[in-house]
Design a protein around this motif. Structure first.
Motif, PDB file in Angstrom:
ATOM      1  N   GLY A  89       0.791  -1.234   0.000  1.00  0.00           N
ATOM      2  CA  GLY A  89       0.000   0.000   0.000  1.00  0.00           C
ATOM      3  C   GLY A  89       0.821   1.280   0.000  1.00  0.00           C
ATOM      4  N   VAL A  90       2.099   1.210   0.344  1.00  0.00           N
ATOM      5  CA  VAL A  90       2.879   2.448   0.468  1.00  0.00           C
ATOM      6  C   VAL A  90       3.082   3.108  -0.904  1.00  0.00           C
ATOM      7  CG1 VAL A  90       5.174   3.375   0.995  1.00  0.00           C
ATOM      8  CG2 VAL A  90       4.025   1.893   2.636  1.00  0.00           C
ATOM      9  N   ARG A  91       3.502   2.304  -1.868  1.00  0.00           N
ATOM     10  CA  ARG A  91       3.749   2.876  -3.194  1.00  0.00           C
ATOM     11  C   ARG A  91       2.456   3.475  -3.768  1.00  0.00           C
ATOM     12  NH1 ARG A  91       4.437   2.423  -8.673  1.00  0.00           N
ATOM     13  NH2 ARG A  91       6.558   2.663  -9.460  1.00  0.00           N
ATOM     14  N   GLU A  92       1.355   2.718  -3.612  1.00  0.00           N
ATOM     15  CA  GLU A  92       0.055   3.165  -4.145  1.00  0.00           C
ATOM     16  C   GLU A  92      -0.376   4.469  -3.458  1.00  0.00           C
ATOM     17  OE1 GLU A  92       0.860   0.181  -3.092  1.00  0.00           O
ATOM     18  OE2 GLU A  92       0.601  -1.105  -4.852  1.00  0.00           O
ATOM     19  N   ASP A  93      -0.167   4.551  -2.141  1.00  0.00           N
ATOM     20  CA  ASP A  93      -0.535   5.761  -1.395  1.00  0.00           C
ATOM     21  C   ASP A  93       0.289   6.943  -1.902  1.00  0.00           C
ATOM     22  OD1 ASP A  93      -1.583   7.474   0.459  1.00  0.00           O
ATOM     23  OD2 ASP A  93      -0.839   6.417   2.240  1.00  0.00           O
ATOM     24  N   TYR A  94       1.575   6.698  -2.118  1.00  0.00           N
ATOM     25  CA  TYR A  94       2.434   7.774  -2.611  1.00  0.00           C
ATOM     26  C   TYR A  94       1.947   8.252  -3.987  1.00  0.00           C
ATOM     27  CZ  TYR A  94       6.235  10.714  -3.835  1.00  0.00           C
ATOM     28  OH  TYR A  94       6.935  11.819  -4.205  1.00  0.00           O
ATOM     29  N   VAL A  95       1.692   7.290  -4.865  1.00  0.00           N
ATOM     30  CA  VAL A  95       1.283   7.639  -6.236  1.00  0.00           C
ATOM     31  C   VAL A  95      -0.085   8.340  -6.227  1.00  0.00           C
ATOM     32  CG1 VAL A  95       0.579   6.598  -8.443  1.00  0.00           C
ATOM     33  CG2 VAL A  95       2.736   5.924  -7.383  1.00  0.00           C
ATOM     34  N   ASP A  96      -1.004   7.863  -5.378  1.00  0.00           N
ATOM     35  CA  ASP A  96      -2.326   8.502  -5.264  1.00  0.00           C
ATOM     36  C   ASP A  96      -2.205   9.961  -4.839  1.00  0.00           C
ATOM     37  OD1 ASP A  96      -3.635   6.251  -5.959  1.00  0.00           O
ATOM     38  OD2 ASP A  96      -4.266   5.704  -3.919  1.00  0.00           O
ATOM     39  N   ASN A  97      -1.158  10.273  -4.094  1.00  0.00           N
ATOM     40  CA  ASN A  97      -0.960  11.633  -3.604  1.00  0.00           C
ATOM     41  C   ASN A  97       0.061  12.413  -4.428  1.00  0.00           C
ATOM     42  OD1 ASN A  97      -2.616  12.271  -1.092  1.00  0.00           O
ATOM     43  ND2 ASN A  97      -1.969  10.156  -0.760  1.00  0.00           N
ATOM     44  N   THR A  98       0.272  11.958  -5.655  1.00  0.00           N
ATOM     45  CA  THR A  98       1.192  12.631  -6.579  1.00  0.00           C
ATOM     46  C   THR A  98       0.420  12.978  -7.846  1.00  0.00           C
ATOM     47  OG1 THR A  98       3.051  11.355  -5.708  1.00  0.00           O
ATOM     48  CG2 THR A  98       3.363  12.367  -7.864  1.00  0.00           C
ATOM     49  N   PRO A  99       0.145  14.267  -8.090  1.00  0.00           N
ATOM     50  CA  PRO A  99      -0.644  14.635  -9.266  1.00  0.00           C
ATOM     51  C   PRO A  99      -0.136  14.016 -10.575  1.00  0.00           C
ATOM     52  CG  PRO A  99      -0.393  16.517  -7.825  1.00  0.00           C
ATOM     53  CD  PRO A  99       0.461  15.426  -7.240  1.00  0.00           C
ATOM     54  N   LEU A 100       1.164  13.904 -10.749  1.00  0.00           N
ATOM     55  CA  LEU A 100       1.673  13.314 -11.993  1.00  0.00           C
ATOM     56  C   LEU A 100       1.653  11.786 -11.964  1.00  0.00           C
ATOM     57  CD1 LEU A 100       4.556  15.754 -13.048  1.00  0.00           C
ATOM     58  CD2 LEU A 100       2.184  15.718 -13.803  1.00  0.00           C
ATOM     59  N   GLY A 101       1.241  11.196 -10.836  1.00  0.00           N
ATOM     60  CA  GLY A 101       0.875   9.791 -10.789  1.00  0.00           C
ATOM     61  C   GLY A 101       1.988   8.764 -10.906  1.00  0.00           C
ATOM     62  N   ARG A 102       3.196   9.146 -10.503  1.00  0.00           N
ATOM     63  CA  ARG A 102       4.292   8.160 -10.538  1.00  0.00           C
ATOM     64  C   ARG A 102       5.454   8.675  -9.696  1.00  0.00           C
ATOM     65  NH1 ARG A 102       8.554  10.079 -13.494  1.00  0.00           N
ATOM     66  NH2 ARG A 102       8.098  11.676 -15.054  1.00  0.00           N
ATOM     67  N   PRO A 103       6.312   7.741  -9.248  1.00  0.00           N
ATOM     68  CA  PRO A 103       7.567   8.184  -8.627  1.00  0.00           C
ATOM     69  C   PRO A 103       8.470   8.814  -9.685  1.00  0.00           C
ATOM     70  CG  PRO A 103       7.141   5.841  -8.182  1.00  0.00           C
ATOM     71  CD  PRO A 103       6.197   6.268  -9.261  1.00  0.00           C
ATOM     72  N   GLY A 104       9.521   9.466  -9.235  1.00  0.00           N
ATOM     73  CA  GLY A 104      10.488  10.047 -10.167  1.00  0.00           C
ATOM     74  C   GLY A 104      11.560   9.039 -10.545  1.00  0.00           C
ATOM     75  N   THR A 105      12.439   9.457 -11.435  1.00  0.00           N
ATOM     76  CA  THR A 105      13.558   8.595 -11.837  1.00  0.00           C
ATOM     77  C   THR A 105      14.875   9.253 -11.408  1.00  0.00           C
ATOM     78  OG1 THR A 105      13.894   9.635 -14.001  1.00  0.00           O
ATOM     79  CG2 THR A 105      12.273   7.842 -13.883  1.00  0.00           C
ATOM     80  N   VAL A 106      15.883   8.410 -11.302  1.00  0.00           N
ATOM     81  CA  VAL A 106      17.219   8.909 -10.957  1.00  0.00           C
ATOM     82  C   VAL A 106      17.665   9.956 -11.995  1.00  0.00           C
ATOM     83  CG1 VAL A 106      19.647   8.207 -10.790  1.00  0.00           C
ATOM     84  CG2 VAL A 106      17.868   6.780  -9.747  1.00  0.00           C
ATOM     85  N   GLU A 107      17.357   9.681 -13.254  1.00  0.00           N
ATOM     86  CA  GLU A 107      17.798  10.587 -14.337  1.00  0.00           C
ATOM     87  C   GLU A 107      17.131  11.962 -14.207  1.00  0.00           C
ATOM     88  OE1 GLU A 107      16.787   7.407 -14.797  1.00  0.00           O
ATOM     89  OE2 GLU A 107      18.742   6.540 -15.309  1.00  0.00           O
ATOM     90  N   GLU A 108      15.858  11.977 -13.776  1.00  0.00           N
ATOM     91  CA  GLU A 108      15.171  13.268 -13.618  1.00  0.00           C
ATOM     92  C   GLU A 108      15.812  14.103 -12.515  1.00  0.00           C
ATOM     93  OE1 GLU A 108      10.693  12.103 -15.215  1.00  0.00           O
ATOM     94  OE2 GLU A 108      11.252  11.592 -13.158  1.00  0.00           O
ATOM     95  N   VAL A 109      16.174  13.432 -11.426  1.00  0.00           N
ATOM     96  CA  VAL A 109      16.834  14.164 -10.337  1.00  0.00           C
ATOM     97  C   VAL A 109      18.223  14.630 -10.800  1.00  0.00           C
ATOM     98  CG1 VAL A 109      17.723  14.012  -7.981  1.00  0.00           C
ATOM     99  CG2 VAL A 109      15.544  12.913  -8.572  1.00  0.00           C
ATOM    100  N   ALA A 110      18.935  13.758 -11.493  1.00  0.00           N
ATOM    101  CA  ALA A 110      20.278  14.114 -11.971  1.00  0.00           C
ATOM    102  C   ALA A 110      20.220  15.324 -12.913  1.00  0.00           C
ATOM    103  CB  ALA A 110      20.918  12.911 -12.668  1.00  0.00           C
ATOM    104  N   ALA A 111      19.167  15.405 -13.719  1.00  0.00           N
ATOM    105  CA  ALA A 111      19.040  16.538 -14.649  1.00  0.00           C
ATOM    106  C   ALA A 111      18.870  17.851 -13.875  1.00  0.00           C
ATOM    107  CB  ALA A 111      17.859  16.313 -15.589  1.00  0.00           C
ATOM    108  N   ALA A 112      18.083  17.807 -12.788  1.00  0.00           N
ATOM    109  CA  ALA A 112      17.888  19.025 -11.980  1.00  0.00           C
ATOM    110  C   ALA A 112      19.201  19.436 -11.315  1.00  0.00           C
ATOM    111  CB  ALA A 112      16.809  18.782 -10.921  1.00  0.00           C
ATOM    112  N   VAL A 113      19.935  18.452 -10.827  1.00  0.00           N
ATOM    113  CA  VAL A 113      21.221  18.744 -10.179  1.00  0.00           C
ATOM    114  C   VAL A 113      22.204  19.312 -11.212  1.00  0.00           C
ATOM    115  CG1 VAL A 113      23.216  17.713  -9.016  1.00  0.00           C
ATOM    116  CG2 VAL A 113      20.887  17.049  -8.333  1.00  0.00           C
TER     117      VAL A 113
END
Ligand SMILES: NC(=O)c1ccc[n+]([C@@H]2O[C@H](COP(=O)([O-])OP(=O)(O)OC[C@H]3O[C@@H](n4cnc5c(N)ncnc54)[C@H](O)[C@@H]3O)[C@@H](O)[C@H]2O)c1
Length: 256
Positions: free
Chosen positions: A192-216
């Motif tokens: 239930g943890v992943r589903e709860d997180y995704v339900d509370n994320t408007p874009l509906g998914r976790p992020g990726t390592v590459e997305e964080v690396a791009a911001a950095v």
């Protein structure tokens, strides 16, 4: 034509602390692709890893002095070292609480202190980037030590940005939401943890390592030259909703 100096011939140099795993490892890959000569430092030994414990000031000081001595310059420093623990405030073991604060907050201070010192000494308008978290602004039940340390880290970076601005040195934080890494994978095993997180994320998914690396990478480079003292949230909009109730999911798992 003037003779090129040693510095002219060298690539930009970046250090990724906590770069042996997860987000830090992905950031090292991205910065290398961007043309940096990347030094990876971590408490966990590995091929090509300079061993350092961010809670050990002598070691952190030696890391940055050693990089400058060996490479002749320093341009960007990313601190991705972090640990977490789990427990309600009223039950939390004080030593465990301190350990998280020691790595996430005091370790962050030591990296900014000694990386900042080297940049000031070199006269380099470098960029210091620290991984904070969605939990710096959004409280998660059971995550008091982590949340408190990460909120402190954002303020620490802002104070450092104020102090180092006159040297042209920029200091920013990146605050990701959930990205599945060795740090967060155990929580994903709780039903239930992943589903709860995704339900509370408007874009509906976790992020990726590459997305964080791009911001950095953006904050390390010239495209963010006028940004300092900023905390960049990167979480699919999760900060607009609520953090998963981990204790409730664990309770349901233990007492179905
Ligand atoms: N994964 C996420 O969802 C997420 C979200 C928000 C913030 N963050 C933050 O991003 C950073 C990286 O997290 P990750 O998910 O890649 O975790 P990870 O566990 O994969 O990587 C953390 C790295 O930090 C190193 N480290 C831990 N303590 C250290 C110490 N005392 N000295 C030196 N190195 C140490 C570990 O050895 C490891 O290589 C952390 O600061 C974390 O709090 C992660």
């Amino acid at each position: 034509m003037s003779t090129p100096t040693r510095l002219d011939r060298l690539d930009r140099v970046a250090v990724v602390v906590g770069g042996a795993s997860g987000l830090g490892a992905g950031i090292a890959v991205r910065l290398r692709a961007d043309g940096y000569d990347v030094v990876v430092a971590d408490r966990t030994p590995g091929a090509g890893v300079v061993e350092v414990d961010v809670t050990d000031e002598v070691g952190v000081e030696a890391l940055f002095a050693g990089v400058v001595e060996q490479h002749g310059r320093l341009d960007a420093v990313v601190n991705a070292a972090g640990i977490s623990t789990f427990g309600a405030v009223v039950d939390h073991d004080a030593a465990e609480f301190r350990a998280v604060v020691d790595v996430c907050l005091t370790g962050g201070f030591l990296v900014l202190k000694h990386a900042g010192r080297q940049l000031v000494r070199l006269g380099t308008p470098g960029s210091l980037v620290t991984l904070a978290s969605l939990n710096a602004r959004q409280p998660g039940p059971g995550l008091a030590a982590y949340c408190a340390a990460k909120a402190g880290l954002v303020m620490l970076a802002q104070v450092t940005a104020l102090e180092l601005g006159r040297h042209g040195i920029r200091v920013n934080t990146v605050s990701p939401g959930l990205v599945v890494t060795p740090l967060t994978a155990p929580a994903m095993d709780v039903p239930g943890v992943r589903e709860d997180y995704v339900d509370n994320t408007p874009l509906g998914r976790p992020g990726t390592v590459e997305e964080v690396a791009a911001a950095v990478a953006f904050l390390c480079g010239a495209e963010s030259a006028w940004m300092t003292g900023e905390n960049l949230d990167l979480n699919g909009g999760a900060h607009l909703q609520r953090y998963p109730d981990l204790p409730a999911h664990i309770e349901r798992m233990l007492n179905p």
